[in-house]
Design an enzyme around this catalytic site. Structure first.
Site, short mmCIF file in Angstrom:
data_model
loop_
_atom_site.label_atom_id
_atom_site.label_comp_id
_atom_site.label_asym_id
_atom_site.label_seq_id
_atom_site.Cartn_x
_atom_site.Cartn_y
_atom_site.Cartn_z
N ARG A 1 0.81 -1.21 0.00
CA ARG A 1 0.00 0.00 0.00
C ARG A 1 0.85 1.27 0.00
NH1 ARG A 1 -5.64 -0.94 1.28
NH2 ARG A 1 -6.21 -1.80 -0.74
N GLU B 1 -0.03 -6.53 -7.79
CA GLU B 1 -1.26 -6.68 -8.58
C GLU B 1 -1.27 -7.99 -9.35
OE1 GLU B 1 -3.91 -5.08 -8.29
OE2 GLU B 1 -3.15 -3.49 -7.00
N GLN C 1 -6.78 -13.34 -9.01
CA GLN C 1 -7.45 -14.60 -8.63
C GLN C 1 -6.87 -15.23 -7.36
OE1 GLN C 1 -8.69 -17.08 -12.08
NE2 GLN C 1 -7.26 -15.81 -13.20
N TYR D 1 -1.57 -20.65 -10.69
CA TYR D 1 -1.69 -19.85 -11.92
C TYR D 1 -0.30 -19.41 -12.39
CZ TYR D 1 -6.59 -19.67 -10.56
OH TYR D 1 -7.85 -20.01 -10.19
N TYR E 1 -7.63 -4.99 -15.93
CA TYR E 1 -7.60 -4.71 -14.49
C TYR E 1 -6.19 -4.36 -14.02
CZ TYR E 1 -7.05 -5.32 -9.59
OH TYR E 1 -6.67 -5.09 -8.31
N ASP F 1 -11.97 -5.23 -10.74
CA ASP F 1 -11.87 -6.68 -10.59
C ASP F 1 -13.25 -7.22 -10.16
OD1 ASP F 1 -12.13 -5.82 -8.00
OD2 ASP F 1 -10.33 -6.82 -7.24
N CYS G 1 -26.96 3.61 -2.38
CA CYS G 1 -26.98 2.25 -2.93
C CYS G 1 -28.40 1.84 -3.34
CB CYS G 1 -26.42 1.26 -1.91
SG CYS G 1 -26.41 -0.42 -2.54
#
Ligand code: SF4
Length: 364
Positions: free
Chosen positions: A37, A49, A54, A94, A132, A150, A215
């Protein structure tokens, strides 16, 4: 990504600025403390990132710091071997992400200034950087006013505007219309945080939501049904016989083809079987195909299952004692007590550990 406003029903400008202010104030007060961050180095932001694609934050926390110790900058990553990169990624899954990141580092280091491109459009040209990730890096590292949507952000938007089944174009348009022009990186991270901590999938915590008053799904009582779950094709089921050829306390691993599932990783030789096949005979057949002479019959090791995105694999491993086997550049005889130095997928590491237990050594 650059469409400035929604085609239909854009929220009034005054509300957009109110929503931005409310969410950013909440973010400033209660953002998650994550090691990436406070990073200003675009490479560090890129690594976080890509790892987060996923993958849960909690899992990435176990890898991020170690990765940066081993590959502190693009140059170090570019100079590393693919095996070293895959080994460092081992267990994160992945694996194509790691190969893409490695290739991206090499491409960047071929640029005259050897630095990461600073715009969304240029970042998109690097391997593995989809909408993304390019949006996240461009906005967080370089302050570009671009969205990063995302799955979490898609869910927040679907609820905020009570959109039943948001299509990618709608998500893109809506996300772009909301990005705060002054703090695009913080805005994108605030939306991700909102989706990860408050506007969670099953039971959104609307009582603590900083944008609850705008909302529409909350007002309509449909928040828990938004977005409707897409019907997914069930994963293909497959059963694989795995042959752990064993000779003089060492076992044979083979490198998988670079393209395809688990590309470039090391694994035991395996073969997909049908219900009519006899697994021990298949294990012996794998050994024969590798030119190995059996020293004893195949002995079963504990079976286990592993879920990939589109595949549910059941592994039937066998320890296959052999007297000899033909050498091949893409195979290695390794000591299960290791360390092997080779990058193994999680399911294969379990088999290696089972082999170590069976022949009396602990795998490392
Ligand atoms: Fe999500 Fe509830 Fe907030 Fe709406 S009010 S954005 S449903 S947490």
């Amino acid at each position: 990504m650059y469409v400035p406003a929604m085609k239909s029903n854009p929220p009034p400008a005054i509300e957009v600025s109110d929503i931005r202010r409310a969410l950013l104030e909440h973010y400033d007060r209660s953002r998650r403390s994550l090691p990436w961050r406070d990073a200003t180095d675009p490479y560090r932001i890129l690594v976080s990132e890509v790892m987060l694609q996923q993958t849960r934050v909690e899992t990435v926390l176990g890898y991020y710091g170690r990765w940066l110790e081993q590959f502190p900058d693009l140059e170090t990553l570019a100079a590393a071997s693919e095996q070293a990169v895959l080994k460092a990624w081992e267990g994160l899954g992945y694996y194509r992400r790691a190969r893409h990141l490695h290739r991206a580092a090499r491409l960047v280091c071929e640029r005259p200034d050897a630095s990461l491109p600073s715009t969304y459009e240029e970042l998109r040209e690097l391997p593995g950087l989809g909408e993304y990730t390019a949006g996240a890096v461009a906005s967080i590292a370089f302050g570009e006013v671009v969205a990063a949507a995302d799955g979490n952000v898609r869910r927040v938007l679907a609820r905020l505007f009570d959109e039943r089944a948001p299509k990618p174009a709608w998500v893109r348009r809506t996300a772009c219309a909301l990005v705060d022009p002054e703090r695009p990186g913080d805005w994108n991270q605030a939306m991700m945080d909102l989706g990860a901590t408050i506007c969670v999938p099953r039971t959104p915590r609307c009582g603590g939501c900083p944008v609850a008053r705008w909302c529409e799904a909350r007002a309509a009582g449909t928040a828990e049904q938004r977005p409707v779950a897409a019907r997914r094709r069930p994963p293909r089921l497959t059963t694989l016989v795995v042959a752990a050829l064993c000779r003089e306390g060492r076992v044979l691993l083979a490198r998988r083809p670079r393209e395809g599932l688990l590309g470039g990783m090391w694994a035991f030789p395996e073969r997909e079987i049908s219900p009519d096949d006899d697994p021990p005979a298949v294990a012996a057949g794998i050994a024969a195909d590798l030119g190995a002479a059996l020293a004893a019959g195949p002995a079963p090791l504990p079976a286990h299952e592993h879920r990939f995105t589109h595949l549910h694999a059941r592994y039937l491993p066998y320890l296959v004692p052999v007297e000899s086997a033909e050498a091949c550049s893409e195979t290695e005889w390794v000591d299960p007590a290791g360390p092997t130095g080779l990058a193994l997928p999680a399911a294969q590491r379990r088999i290696l550990e089972a082999v170590g237990d069976r022949i009396g050594v602990g795998a490392a």
